[in-house]
Scaffold this active site. Structure first.
Site, short mmCIF file in Angstrom:
data_model
loop_
_atom_site.label_atom_id
_atom_site.label_comp_id
_atom_site.label_asym_id
_atom_site.label_seq_id
_atom_site.Cartn_x
_atom_site.Cartn_y
_atom_site.Cartn_z
N ASN A 105 51.29 52.99 46.42
CA ASN A 105 51.87 53.84 45.38
C ASN A 105 51.51 55.30 45.66
O ASN A 105 50.78 55.60 46.61
CB ASN A 105 51.40 53.40 44.00
N ASP B 282 49.58 45.94 41.13
CA ASP B 282 49.60 44.75 40.28
C ASP B 282 49.78 43.48 41.11
O ASP B 282 49.33 42.41 40.74
CB ASP B 282 50.76 44.85 39.26
N LYS C 96 53.68 41.37 63.68
CA LYS C 96 54.69 42.26 63.09
C LYS C 96 55.96 41.46 62.79
O LYS C 96 56.46 40.74 63.67
CB LYS C 96 54.99 43.39 64.08
N PHE D 128 41.69 54.21 33.28
CA PHE D 128 42.80 55.16 33.27
C PHE D 128 44.08 54.35 33.16
O PHE D 128 44.16 53.24 33.71
CB PHE D 128 42.84 55.95 34.59
N LYS E 268 46.55 48.95 25.27
CA LYS E 268 45.75 48.62 26.46
C LYS E 268 44.26 48.66 26.20
O LYS E 268 43.51 47.80 26.66
CB LYS E 268 46.08 49.58 27.60
N LYS F 264 42.02 45.47 27.02
CA LYS F 264 41.08 45.45 28.15
C LYS F 264 39.63 45.44 27.69
O LYS F 264 38.76 44.92 28.37
CB LYS F 264 41.31 46.65 29.06
#
Ligand SMILES: Cc1cc2nc3c(=O)[nH]c(=O)nc-3n(C[C@H](O)[C@H](O)[C@H](O)COP(=O)(O)O)c2cc1C
Length: 406
Positions: free
Chosen positions: A209, A275, A285, A331, A345, A349
Site C-alpha cells: 500500500n 488485511d 516467478k 492508528f 474501532k 479493538k
C-alpha cells in the site's frame, strides 16, 4: 513555550551566511536566553568577534589553548549549555563532526557535547550535493543531531539551487521547541510500527500500500527526543539513532511486535498492515499464461492491534507472568465517515487511544509530509489536531498519550 534563562551555545563556522547569525543572537537575547558563541577561526573572516561579543553580551570562544578558567573551555562550554546550534555549518565542519575530529574549539565542544545539537548547513549547491557531505549528514542524523536542511534559491556564490541557510525563524523555533521538550518518556520503552507491509506473490511481485512510514518515523524521533528508549519496527529503510527492526510482511511484523511486547511500556501501531496475504506464495516467478485473467487467492492476515490488546487482556487476567501492561495506541486510516468508523474501532479493538486520519484527502495522511488527526481515547474523549507537519503532530500525540497510566 519559553527559553528564558536557557543556556544556548551557538557554533558559527566559516560560511558566507555567518552574518545572518547576528539576527539569531538578537532573537535569543530578546527572549532572555543566555547566549555564548563558539566560532571557528574561519568564521571570523565573515563576521567580527566584536559584533558577536556585543550581541551575545558574552566572551566569544575561538581558541581552546588560552582558557580563562582552570577547566578546559571545550568541556565547560559543553557542560553548561542546554543546547548547541551550529549555524551556518560548513561542509568542512560537518565532515569533521561526522568523523569525530576535534581540531579547534568548536569541533572539540561538539565532540564533548552530550545534549541536543541542531545543525543548519549552508553551502554552494554542488558542495551540498557532494555524496560525502550527504553521507556525513546521515551519520550525524543517525546519532541524533537535528539537521535543518538548507533552502533553494539564489546563492551568494552566484549559483541557483539548494544550499541557502534555512530561515533564522526556523532555527529560532526549532531551538525553542527542542528546549521545551518534556522528558515525559524518560525511562520508558516505546515500540512503534511503521510503513506498509509487503505481501509477496512470487520472488518478484508483491501486494502493498502507499504508506510511507513517515508518521511512524516522526513519532519514533519525537519519542527519542522525549527521553524514551525507542524501537521502530518498519518495512522501510531507515537510519536513525534508535533500534530499527526491519520487517516485510504482516506476519513478520506481528512476530516482531509480540517479541517486543514483554519489555515495552508503550506500543504505537502506525503501520499500514495488509488485511490479506497471498494464500499460495509461488517459489518461482509466475509465468504469463494464455488466459487473459488470473486469480490470486488471499487469506486474512492477523489483526495485530486487536491481537495485542487481547494479549494484554490475558496479562491483566493473570494468564501471563507480566504484571504491568503496556499502553497501546492504534492508528486507523479511513476514506469515509472518519469519526464514526474510528469510534467503532476503538471499542472493537480495545486499545487506549485510536488516532484516525482521513486518507481521502491528498494533502494529509498517506505518503505526504503533513497530517491532521483525531485522537480518540478509551473514555470517549476526542481531540482534533489541526493540519501540521508530521513531526509536529507526532510531538502533540506523544504529549497527549504519555501521562496516561494504562
Ligand atoms: C568567500 C567564501 C565563502 C565560503 N562559503 C562557504 C559556505 O557557505 N559553506 C561552506 O561549507 N564553505 C564555505 N567556504 C569554505 C570554507 O570557509 C572552508 O571550507 C573552511 O575551511 C571552513 O572552515 P570551518 O569549517 O572551520 O569554519 C567559503 C569560503 C570562502 C572563501
Amino acid at each position: 513555550m519559553t527559553i528564558q534563562g536557557k543556556h544556548i551555545l551557538i557554533g558559527i563556522t566559516g560560511g558566507i551566511a555567518a552574518y545572518k547569525i547576528c539576527e539569531l543572537i538578537r532573537m535569543f537575547k530578546k527572549s532572555e536566553a543566555n547566549v555564548k558563541i563558539a566560532a571557528t577561526p574561519n568564521a571570523l573572516n565573515f563576521v567580527t568577534k566584536l559584533t558577536l561579543q556585543n550581541l551575545s553580551q558574552n566572551e566569544v570562544y575561538i581558541d581552546e589553548f588560552t582558557p580563562k578558567k582552570w577547566k578546559p573551555e571545550h568541556i565547560s562550554l559543553a557542560d553548561e549549555a542546554d543546547i548547541m546550534i551550529i549555524a551556518p555549518a560548513t561542509a568542512n565542519t560537518i565532515g569533521k563532526m561526522a568523523q569525530g575530529i576535534a581540531d579547534n574549539l568548536l569541533t572539540s565542544v561538539a565532540c564533548a557535547f552530550s545534549k541536543k545539537i541542531i545543525l543548519a548547513p549552508a553551502m554552494n549547491v554542488n558542495m551540498w550535493n557532494n555524496p560525502s557531505v550527504q553521507e556525513n549528514l546521515k551519520i550525524l542524523e543517525k546519532r541524533g543531531v537535528e539537521i535543518l536542511p538548507p533552502e533553494s534559491g539564489f546563492l551568494a556564490c552566484g549559483y541557483l539551487g539548494k544550499g541557502r541557510l534555512c530561515s533564522i525563524d526556523k532555527i529560532y523555533n526549532s531551538t525553542k521547541e527542542a528546549l521545551n521538550y518534556s522528558e515525559k518518556l524518560k525511562g520508558k520503552k516505546v515500540v512503534i510500527t511503521s510503513g506498509g507491509t509487503i505481501e509477496e506473490i512470487d520472488p518478484v511481485r508483491y501486494i502493498s500500500n502507499y504508506s510511507s512510514g513517515k508518521m511512524g518515523l516522526a513519532l519514533a524521533k519525537s519519542a527519542k527526543q522525549m527521553g524514551a528508549d525507542v524501537t521502530l519496527i518498519t518495512t522501510k529503510d531507515v537510519e536513525a539513532p534508535f533500534e530499527i527492526i526491519k520487517v516485510k510482511s504482516a506476519l513478520d511484523m506481528q512476530n516482531a511486535v509480540f517479541e517486543e511486547y514483554e519489555t515495552s511500556d508503550i506500543i504505537i501501531m502506525t503501520a499500514a498492515v495488509a488485511d490479506y496475504r497471498v494464500k499460495n506464495y509461488s517459489e518461482q516467478k509466475m509465468k504469463k499464461g494464455d488466459s487473459d485473467t488470473i486469480t490470486l487467492e488471499l487469506v486474512k492476515n492477523p489483526d495485530i492491534l486487536a491481537e495485542l490488546c487481547k494479549k494484554r487482556q490475558d496479562c491483566r487476567a493473570g494468564k501471563s507472568a507480566r504484571n504491568d501492561v503496556p499502553l497501546i495506541i492504534g492508528f486507523c486510516a479511513e476514506s469515509e465517515n472518519l469519526l464514526e468508523n474510528a469510534k467503532a474501532k476503538i471499542t472493537k479493538k480495545g486499545c487506549d487511544y485510536l488516532i484516525a486520519n482521513d486518507i481521502s484527502r491528498k494533502d494529509i495522511g498517506f505518503g505526504v509530509n503533513d497530517n491532521e488527526v483525531i485522537i480518540l481515547d478509551k473514555k470517549g474523549g476526542i481531540t482534533k489536531l489541526e493540519k501540521a507537519p508530521k513531526p509536529v503532530i507526532a510531538r502533540k500525540i506523544l504529549e497527549i498519550i504519555s501521562p496516561v497510566e494504562s
